[in-house]
Motif scaffolding. Structure first.
Motif, mmCIF file in Angstrom:
data_model
loop_
_atom_site.group_PDB
_atom_site.id
_atom_site.type_symbol
_atom_site.label_atom_id
_atom_site.label_comp_id
_atom_site.label_asym_id
_atom_site.label_seq_id
_atom_site.Cartn_x
_atom_site.Cartn_y
_atom_site.Cartn_z
ATOM 1 N N ASP A 81 -40.504 24.513 -12.905
ATOM 2 C CA ASP A 81 -41.404 23.356 -12.882
ATOM 3 C C ASP A 81 -41.999 23.183 -11.490
ATOM 4 N N TRP B 191 -34.954 10.462 -10.023
ATOM 5 C CA TRP B 191 -34.538 11.644 -9.266
ATOM 6 C C TRP B 191 -33.379 12.222 -10.056
ATOM 7 N N TYR C 45 -35.763 25.863 -9.538
ATOM 8 C CA TYR C 45 -36.454 24.607 -9.838
ATOM 9 C C TYR C 45 -37.969 24.820 -9.824
ATOM 10 N N ARG C 46 -38.451 25.436 -8.753
ATOM 11 C CA ARG C 46 -39.902 25.584 -8.585
ATOM 12 C C ARG C 46 -40.472 26.576 -9.594
ATOM 13 N N TRP D 174 -50.004 10.685 -11.537
ATOM 14 C CA TRP D 174 -49.968 11.655 -10.459
ATOM 15 C C TRP D 174 -49.288 11.004 -9.269
ATOM 16 N N ARG E 200 -38.159 18.014 -18.657
ATOM 17 C CA ARG E 200 -39.424 18.091 -17.925
ATOM 18 C C ARG E 200 -40.591 17.449 -18.658
ATOM 19 N N ILE F 113 -39.411 12.426 -11.506
ATOM 20 C CA ILE F 113 -40.285 12.632 -10.349
ATOM 21 C C ILE F 113 -39.751 13.736 -9.447
ATOM 22 N N VAL F 114 -38.424 13.853 -9.313
ATOM 23 C CA VAL F 114 -37.799 14.787 -8.374
ATOM 24 C C VAL F 114 -36.689 15.545 -9.091
ATOM 25 N N TRP F 115 -36.588 16.850 -8.821
ATOM 26 C CA TRP F 115 -35.405 17.632 -9.184
ATOM 27 C C TRP F 115 -34.539 17.720 -7.938
ATOM 28 N N LYS G 229 -47.282 11.774 -5.094
ATOM 29 C CA LYS G 229 -46.973 12.642 -3.951
ATOM 30 C C LYS G 229 -46.119 11.873 -2.950
ATOM 31 N N THR H 161 -44.467 21.472 -10.725
ATOM 32 C CA THR H 161 -45.217 20.220 -10.620
ATOM 33 C C THR H 161 -44.428 19.107 -9.940
ATOM 34 N N ARG H 162 -43.125 19.296 -9.739
ATOM 35 C CA ARG H 162 -42.300 18.246 -9.140
ATOM 36 C C ARG H 162 -41.627 18.766 -7.871
#
Length: 821
Positions: free
Chosen positions: A477, A410, A473-474, A333, A441, A447-449, A335, A479-480
């Motif tokens: 996915d 990324w 993107y959102r 996990w 995915r 970690i980043v799109w 952030k 989650t990223r």
């Protein structure tokens, strides 16, 4: 398991019916195995790289490289290719090739301006066994640059736009089974289009061709199109799982099946299994979400502990396995905290990042998977824990290597520079977003799109495009986070979750004004530098080190920034750049052959834990005897002692300061020829680095990173380094001499382009060193590689090229028969 399972992204369905439910848990239970016969194998996936034919059209464009928009003539199909899509077309005069392949792998670095852009044609004949006649047949393409059309047995299958995303076609209705040959034709072009990004670029080449792997996949007509894992909650004690599956039924009858998921730990041991009965109506696709319960005490994925689980998803009809796919699975996990930086698994982790282009001399971007993996290993060995896929999705092999090595990623689309018709451009990018995210995915490393950034378009246009793609993107996915390098405007910056800006007063002010917005440096080009250039002048290795030291120090003193990513990991081909070497962009931590520059070791001293020591530069300065020289040593050890000709010049301790965890140790030393040695001591261990004064060039020494290659394996390469040394074996740092490579026996040297030598196997050494790639062929035996430079003794080495069970074709024993009277 096959090397990777590509999840179907272009499978058409009559309807999509969602099914929601909680799965019944069967801990430790595995799905029944399929009977190992051709008709019962649930899924076959074969590499499709061998046995192609290729021809390039006569008229092309590209005199201005990526800026050349004059493509009208080059875009037309020339008369001799107008029937190339027909099965009976005569392609016997075309070149025989294997994939990956590109047609302009060498011309962006030659003396002629620009590089070829136009149309190339590929054809392949293949048979499909009769036992597959009731199956579904797919062709998977990992990357084709950049617009392609496809025909199978004379019928148009489809087309694809975009050079860097993977895609597939269901070709079941186009193929023939049994003894009838299938003929696949692919027309590819890398021409300029202002609606297919990247539109223009100053610093990298737009290669053409089928430059990544192609796969043939055969499955049951009822199959798993994709299986995506989610981890709603993760801790060191427990992780919850949710699996979203897409199931396709291409038959005329409804199917009552069982969907089973099995989890295997990093050692391959089963952790748990859970299943759910599913009904798939005839000719439809259903989406299934299953709650998989909890995995206790999960082994977390991180740069320090890259634990990769496997998720096996199977459809069963009773005990018969109908279809199976496998995916990587990672528990972690993370952030981005706008005030404290990046957190992974509850701990702050500084982003120690880099950028990387998919290019190697003599290959263009048609790299084998082994090269991709090797590059990731070099990157990780420098201490990098995070890399950006500048400026496009990279080969699936890089994602697999990143999972394995603990490299966070990324991953971005090439949305930058010019934007043509907004609707068409956006539609193309949205399709690329679908392909990128659906492919990658399931990789825990991602970690980043992201977006490449630096968009040269009006704010209203940029905002519309970025807003639409960020929303996609959102949607795909959530989650990223979404990131962007250089958003160029607060309205654009507000559309993304992580802004990639450089260190400086402007970013400090933005952080003050927007305290809830996370920042990191998506790329910083602290210096261009030539390997082996010293003296503190422009493009020198030592000045570049100073610039990187200063930048990293400033970055580290801003804990609210997540960290930064260097531009660039290796030098790469760029037609419009003429800094150190013409047509080479020289920002790299290593040169274009991956030979490290001194700055590589600076970052290693800051970012790695294993004790290391490295003396910056060489110790051959004729004519400066007695003059003081600055000696800089990079090390993460507790103490470093410097010795000249065995005499100690003092010990310097590690002393963190000014944002650097391990600042360089510096001595002022009157120059004397001989041996300069740095001895680093840490926790009872001692490591050394040495520089010796070189004499005149005497001979060549060859070294290979592999002693044995696998015959018939296109992934099997050796990289041969040639060094100009004096009679004592010391590299001569001033040697800039031509070296010609030759080989005898099985295998082949890969041609390169070098100014003054044309295209071939002659290169000039840089600081006494150069490199050539050697690839296995289908023959076996012992290959001899030699290197020649006028006036020097030759270098030579042998490499064995063998295959299991295949005799050495070059084995030879003299036999003398004695005649009896």
């Amino acid at each position: 398991m096959d090397r990777r399972q590509f999840l179907g992204t272009v499978v058409a369905s009559a309807a999509t019916t969602p099914i929601m439910g909680r799965a019944s848990e069967v801990k430790g239970q595995q799905a029944p195995a399929a009977t190992p016969s051709p008709s019962a194998i649930p899924r076959v996936r074969e590499n499709f790289n061998r046995g192609w034919r290729f021809a390039r059209q006569s008229h092309g464009t590209g005199a201005l490289g990526s800026f050349d928009r004059q493509s009208a003539e080059a875009a037309g199909v020339e008369p001799r290719f107008r029937d190339a899509y027909r099965p009976d077309y005569d392609d016997s005069a075309w070149d025989s090739i294997n994939l990956p392949h590109t047609w302009n792998q060498i011309d962006s670095r030659d003396e002629e301006p620009g590089y070829w852009r136009g149309l190339g044609w590929y054809r392949k004949q293949f048979l499909l066994p009769s036992q597959y006649s009731a199956k579904r047949v797919f062709l998977e393409f990992e990357g084709v640059g950049s617009v392609a059309e496809f025909w199978l047995n004379g019928r148009k299958v489809g087309e694809h736009k975009g050079a860097y995303t993977s895609f597939e076609f269901d070709v079941t209705d186009y193929v023939k089974f049994g003894d009838s040959a299938n003929v696949l034709t692919v027309k590819v072009d890398n021409l300029f289009r202002d609606t297919v990004p990247p539109t223009v670029k100053t610093d990298y080449t737009f290669y053409g061709g089928i430059y990544r792997d192609v796969w043939l996949r055969v499955s049951d007509p009822v199959y798993v199109s994709e299986a995506v894992w989610l981890t709603p909650s993760v801790s060191e004690n427990a992780a919850t799982l949710r699996i979203q599956s897409r199931l396709v039924n291409k038959t005329s009858q409804a199917q009552e099946l069982t969907l089973t998921h099995e989890i295997f730990d990093p050692d391959g041991k089963p952790v748990k299994a859970f299943s759910l009965p599913v009904r798939i109506p005839a000719g439809e696709t259903v989406e299934v979400t299953q709650d998989g319960g909890t995995v206790t005490n999960p082994r977390l994925w991180s740069p320090d502990t890259p634990h990769v689980y496997r998720l096996r998803s199977s459809l069963l009809a009773g005990t018969r396995v109908v279809d199976t796919v496998e995916n990587p699975l990672g528990f972690r996990w993370f952030k981005f905290d706008p005030q404290r930086g990046f957190f992974l698994n509850g701990k702050r982790v500084q982003v120690q990042g880099t950028n990387w282009h998919q290019v190697y001399p003599g290959m263009g971007n048609a790299l084998p998977n082994s090269r991709h993996a090797k590059d990731m290993e070099i990157i990780r060995a420098m201490g990098v824990n995070f890399w950006r896929t500048s400026h496009y999705p990279h080969d699936p092999a890089t994602m697999e290597a990143s999972d394995r090595l603990g490299l966070m990623v990324w991953e971005e689309l090439p949305v930058n520079k010019e934007i043509g018709d907004v609707r068409e451009y956006t539609a193309n990018v949205l399709a690329m977003a679908d392909e990128m995210i659906r492919r990658d995915r399931n990789h825990p490393c991602v970690i980043v799109w992201g977006f490449a950034g630096e968009v040269n378009a009006p704010q209203s246009v940029a905002k519309k495009v970025i807003g639409a793609v960020a929303a996609r993107y959102r949607q795909l996915d959530p989650t990223r986070p979404v990131g962007m390098h250089e958003p160029r405007g607060e309205d654009i910056e507000a559309l993304v979750d992580v802004a990639g800006l450089g260190v400086g007063k402007e970013t400090d002010e933005k952080h003050r004004r927007f305290p809830t917005r996370p920042y990191l440096v998506a790329e910083y080009a602290a210096a261009t530098m030539g390997r082996g250039i010293y003296g503190g002048g422009p493009e020198s290795d030592d000045l570049a080190c100073e610039n990187h030291e200063k930048y990293l120090s400033q970055l580290n003193q801003r804990p609210w920034m997540a960290g930064g990513m260097i531009w660039h990991q290796f030098d790469y081909e760029g037609e419009t750049y003429d800094t150190v070497i013409p047509h080479v962009v020289a920002f790299g931590m290593g040169d274009i052959w991956r030979i490290p520059k001194d700055v590589y070791y600076f970052y290693q001293s800051q970012w790695t834990a294993a004790p290391m020591v490295h003396i910056l530069g060489h110790w051959t300065w004729p004519g400066t005897e007695g003059k003081e020289r600055t000696v800089k040593v990079f090390s993460n050890a507790a103490t470093v002692e410097l010795l000249l000709n065995g005499k100690s010049l003092g010990v310097k301790s590690d002393a963190p300061r000014e944002g650097l965890l391990h600042p360089p140790r510096v001595w002022t030393v009157p120059y004397q020829p001989g041996t300069l040695e740095a001895v680093a001591r840490h926790a009872g261990k001692e490591i050394r680095d040495q520089r010796r004064t070189a004499g005149a060039p005497h001979h060549l020494v060859l070294e290979s990173d592999a002693q044995e290659l696998k015959s018939g394996n296109l992934e099997s390469l050796a990289y041969i380094t040639a060094r100009v040394v004096d009679e004592n074996g010391t590299v001569v740092p001033s040697a800039a001499l031509p070296v010609t490579f030759t080989s005898d026996g099985p295998g082949e040297l890969l041609r390169q382009s070098w100014l003054g030598h044309g295209t071939g196997w002659t290169l000039d050494t840089i600081a006494g060193i150069t490199q050539m790639a050697f690839r296995a062929t289908d023959r076996t035996g012992h290959a001899t590689i030699s290197a020649y430079s006028p006036g020097l003794l030759m270098g030579r080495l042998e490499i064995s090229v063998q295959a299991p069970g295949k005799p050495d074709e070059m084995e030879y024993k003299e036999k003398f028969e004695v005649d009896e009277p």
